[in-house]
Design a protein around this motif. Sequence first.
Motif, PDB file in Angstrom:
ATOM      1  N   LEU A   1      -3.703   9.082   6.667  1.00  0.00           N
ATOM      2  CA  LEU A   1      -3.337   7.573   6.740  1.00  0.00           C
ATOM      3  C   LEU A   1      -4.084   6.952   7.806  1.00  0.00           C
ATOM      4  N   LEU A   2      -4.436   7.198   8.502  1.00  0.00           N
ATOM      5  CA  LEU A   2      -5.488   6.896   9.770  1.00  0.00           C
ATOM      6  C   LEU A   2      -6.823   6.553   9.219  1.00  0.00           C
TER       7      LEU A   2
ATOM      8  N   ARG B   1       2.681   0.131   9.356  1.00  0.00           N
ATOM      9  CA  ARG B   1       3.772   0.819   9.273  1.00  0.00           C
ATOM     10  C   ARG B   1       4.794  -0.343   8.460  1.00  0.00           C
ATOM     11  N   LYS B   2       3.552  -0.972   7.378  1.00  0.00           N
ATOM     12  CA  LYS B   2       4.622  -1.768   6.178  1.00  0.00           C
ATOM     13  C   LYS B   2       4.104  -1.078   4.796  1.00  0.00           C
ATOM     14  N   THR B   3       3.515   0.110   5.576  1.00  0.00           N
ATOM     15  CA  THR B   3       2.361   1.388   3.744  1.00  0.00           C
ATOM     16  C   THR B   3       3.806   2.477   3.888  1.00  0.00           C
ATOM     17  N   THR B   4       3.660   2.220   1.758  1.00  0.00           N
ATOM     18  CA  THR B   4       5.070   3.656   2.299  1.00  0.00           C
ATOM     19  C   THR B   4       4.586   4.916   1.118  1.00  0.00           C
ATOM     20  N   LEU B   5       5.118   5.835   2.635  1.00  0.00           N
ATOM     21  CA  LEU B   5       4.977   6.938   1.947  1.00  0.00           C
ATOM     22  C   LEU B   5       5.678   8.070   0.586  1.00  0.00           C
ATOM     23  N   ILE B   6       5.320   8.546   0.072  1.00  0.00           N
ATOM     24  CA  ILE B   6       5.415   9.315  -1.497  1.00  0.00           C
ATOM     25  C   ILE B   6       5.517  10.521  -1.376  1.00  0.00           C
ATOM     26  N   ALA B   7       6.439  10.518  -1.170  1.00  0.00           N
ATOM     27  CA  ALA B   7       6.769  12.565  -1.850  1.00  0.00           C
ATOM     28  C   ALA B   7       5.987  13.347  -2.918  1.00  0.00           C
ATOM     29  N   LEU B   8       5.820  13.668  -3.474  1.00  0.00           N
ATOM     30  CA  LEU B   8       5.779  13.988  -4.865  1.00  0.00           C
ATOM     31  C   LEU B   8       5.645  15.508  -4.821  1.00  0.00           C
ATOM     32  N   GLY B   9       7.082  16.383  -4.995  1.00  0.00           N
ATOM     33  CA  GLY B   9       6.786  17.430  -4.871  1.00  0.00           C
ATOM     34  C   GLY B   9       8.000  18.500  -4.862  1.00  0.00           C
TER      35      GLY B   9
ATOM     36  N   LYS C   1       0.580  -0.627  -0.402  1.00  0.00           N
ATOM     37  CA  LYS C   1       0.046   0.078  -0.009  1.00  0.00           C
ATOM     38  C   LYS C   1       1.193   1.232  -0.429  1.00  0.00           C
ATOM     39  N   ILE C   2       0.357   2.279  -1.378  1.00  0.00           N
ATOM     40  CA  ILE C   2       1.407   3.352  -1.208  1.00  0.00           C
ATOM     41  C   ILE C   2       0.539   4.492  -0.527  1.00  0.00           C
ATOM     42  N   ALA C   3       0.962   5.700   0.122  1.00  0.00           N
ATOM     43  CA  ALA C   3      -0.250   7.253   0.384  1.00  0.00           C
ATOM     44  C   ALA C   3       1.661   8.076  -0.428  1.00  0.00           C
ATOM     45  N   ILE C   4       0.310   8.584  -1.111  1.00  0.00           N
ATOM     46  CA  ILE C   4       0.919   9.606  -2.525  1.00  0.00           C
ATOM     47  C   ILE C   4       0.534  10.754  -1.662  1.00  0.00           C
ATOM     48  N   VAL C   5       1.699  12.039  -1.365  1.00  0.00           N
ATOM     49  CA  VAL C   5       1.459  13.502  -1.159  1.00  0.00           C
ATOM     50  C   VAL C   5       1.676  13.799  -1.606  1.00  0.00           C
TER      51      VAL C   5
ATOM     52  N   ALA D   1       7.976   9.486   9.856  1.00  0.00           N
ATOM     53  CA  ALA D   1       9.253   9.624  10.936  1.00  0.00           C
ATOM     54  C   ALA D   1       8.165   9.526  12.144  1.00  0.00           C
ATOM     55  N   THR D   2       7.161  10.466  12.170  1.00  0.00           N
ATOM     56  CA  THR D   2       6.646  10.209  13.497  1.00  0.00           C
ATOM     57  C   THR D   2       5.296   9.388  13.258  1.00  0.00           C
ATOM     58  N   TYR D   3       4.894   8.689  12.149  1.00  0.00           N
ATOM     59  CA  TYR D   3       3.195   7.588  12.080  1.00  0.00           C
ATOM     60  C   TYR D   3       3.541   7.023  12.448  1.00  0.00           C
ATOM     61  N   GLN D   4       3.060   5.995  13.546  1.00  0.00           N
ATOM     62  CA  GLN D   4       3.345   5.026  14.403  1.00  0.00           C
ATOM     63  C   GLN D   4       4.587   4.879  14.692  1.00  0.00           C
ATOM     64  N   ARG D   5       5.221   5.642  15.260  1.00  0.00           N
ATOM     65  CA  ARG D   5       6.921   5.608  15.206  1.00  0.00           C
ATOM     66  C   ARG D   5       7.676   5.586  14.064  1.00  0.00           C
ATOM     67  N   GLY D   6       7.508   5.338  12.648  1.00  0.00           N
ATOM     68  CA  GLY D   6       8.051   5.375  11.634  1.00  0.00           C
ATOM     69  C   GLY D   6       8.279   4.765  10.594  1.00  0.00           C
ATOM     70  N   VAL D   7       7.076   5.210   9.683  1.00  0.00           N
ATOM     71  CA  VAL D   7       7.231   3.889   8.003  1.00  0.00           C
ATOM     72  C   VAL D   7       8.274   4.820   7.046  1.00  0.00           C
ATOM     73  N   PRO D   8       8.148   3.810   5.348  1.00  0.00           N
ATOM     74  CA  PRO D   8       9.197   4.565   4.574  1.00  0.00           C
ATOM     75  C   PRO D   8       8.782   5.198   3.897  1.00  0.00           C
ATOM     76  N   PHE D   9       9.548   6.188   3.510  1.00  0.00           N
ATOM     77  CA  PHE D   9       9.501   7.008   2.370  1.00  0.00           C
ATOM     78  C   PHE D   9      10.188   6.728   1.363  1.00  0.00           C
ATOM     79  N   ILE D  10       9.614   7.310   0.351  1.00  0.00           N
ATOM     80  CA  ILE D  10      10.342   7.758  -1.051  1.00  0.00           C
ATOM     81  C   ILE D  10      10.090   9.388  -1.359  1.00  0.00           C
ATOM     82  N   GLN D  11      10.930   9.717  -2.001  1.00  0.00           N
ATOM     83  CA  GLN D  11      11.290  11.243  -2.478  1.00  0.00           C
ATOM     84  C   GLN D  11      11.692  10.565  -4.177  1.00  0.00           C
ATOM     85  N   ILE D  12      10.315  11.833  -4.512  1.00  0.00           N
ATOM     86  CA  ILE D  12       9.931  12.190  -5.841  1.00  0.00           C
ATOM     87  C   ILE D  12      10.609  13.882  -5.711  1.00  0.00           C
ATOM     88  N   PRO D  13      11.241  14.650  -5.784  1.00  0.00           N
ATOM     89  CA  PRO D  13      11.313  16.195  -5.850  1.00  0.00           C
ATOM     90  C   PRO D  13      11.460  16.118  -7.255  1.00  0.00           C
ATOM     91  N   THR D  14      10.514  17.611  -7.524  1.00  0.00           N
ATOM     92  CA  THR D  14      10.065  18.495  -8.558  1.00  0.00           C
ATOM     93  C   THR D  14      10.601  19.242  -8.822  1.00  0.00           C
TER      94      THR D  14
END
Length: 361
Positions: free
Chosen positions: A87-88, A94-102, A35-39, A115-128
């Motif tokens: 997210l909630l 904790r297996k959900t990956t956040l993606i920062a698109l921006g 599961k992925i959350a794209i922000v 860093a803070t959701y459930q004390r830490g979940v993985p995330f990916i940076q897509i800098p634009t």
Amino acid sequence: MQTVHVHTTSHDYPIHIGAGILCDFSLFAPYIGKKIAIVTNETVAPLYLNQLTDLFKKNNIQYFTIILPDGEQYKNHDSLNQIYDALLTHHADRKTTLIALGGGVIGDMVGFAAATYQRGVPFIQIPTTLLSQVDSSVGGKTAINHPLGKNMIGAFYQPKLVMTDLNTLQTLPEKEFSAGMAEVIKYGLLGDLDFFVWIEQNIHEIMHQQPEKLTKIIAHCCQMKANIVAQDETEQGIRAHLNLGHTFGHAIETEMGYGNWLHGEAVAAGTVLACALSEQLGCLKNGDTARVAALFRAANLPDKPPKFPFNQWIAHMRHDKKVENGIMRFITLQKLGCAQISEISDMKLLDFLRNHNFSRF
């Protein structure tokens, strides 16, 4: 495609740099869960969100999207709560990956949320944006702003992957591209004079976004930052050098209201002030500050700050993260291409601000 590897005490991760790489699912696959959350924000979403969701849909990855308002003024607790709420609501674990698109604002907020959701979940940076591609997406500094100070609430938290697609710069406004150049020039000043000279010699082609020149500056800045982060992940020493121009710059942003001066614009003006301070301290040669100011002008950036009361400068800078035991610490230059940390008293700083001719350059 070029790849820069970042080595930290928490984990290592790659920065992939190339044109059109957002279409390559194989680059994402090792770093995402089911599961992925794209922000993203309201400006970037119409440009690149469908491209990303189509890629994940095609590969049977569950996703949901969070679209925030665009601007530095929204890098705050309210926007952070919007991320937490989503997210909630979507039962992210904790297996959900956040993606920062921006750009840097999205990257900073998503990193802090991760860093803070459930004390830490993985995330990916897509800098634009250029600024986020050469600086803020790398190294794991995450934060939100507070009315009394920029980036005062945050965490060190490294991404799993950085995906820098050069094609995203094609839709970047010229003013935002120039803002990114402030950070590029900063890297040459703080640690690589040859790179600074190369920028001077190639500034025309860079500002016209010649692909080979863009790839060089992005990869070079990322490698410089990766080397520094590997030595000092949590900014206890040499990593502070990356804040050249930022103490003055953050004061400008805070005083003028977040978003009224772009971060890169404030850093440019702040770096010229840091050079002038270095010259007053007897480190830089007479004329060095003017040379730096000329390069910022060539990149369509301000070379002097807005005018506001001296006591406001002091008040804002006293909230800087580098203040230790009540003493303000600035990144100054021993010479062009070599940074240092200098302790400056309030009295000496006030004297510098009062006597500095802001229209000098």
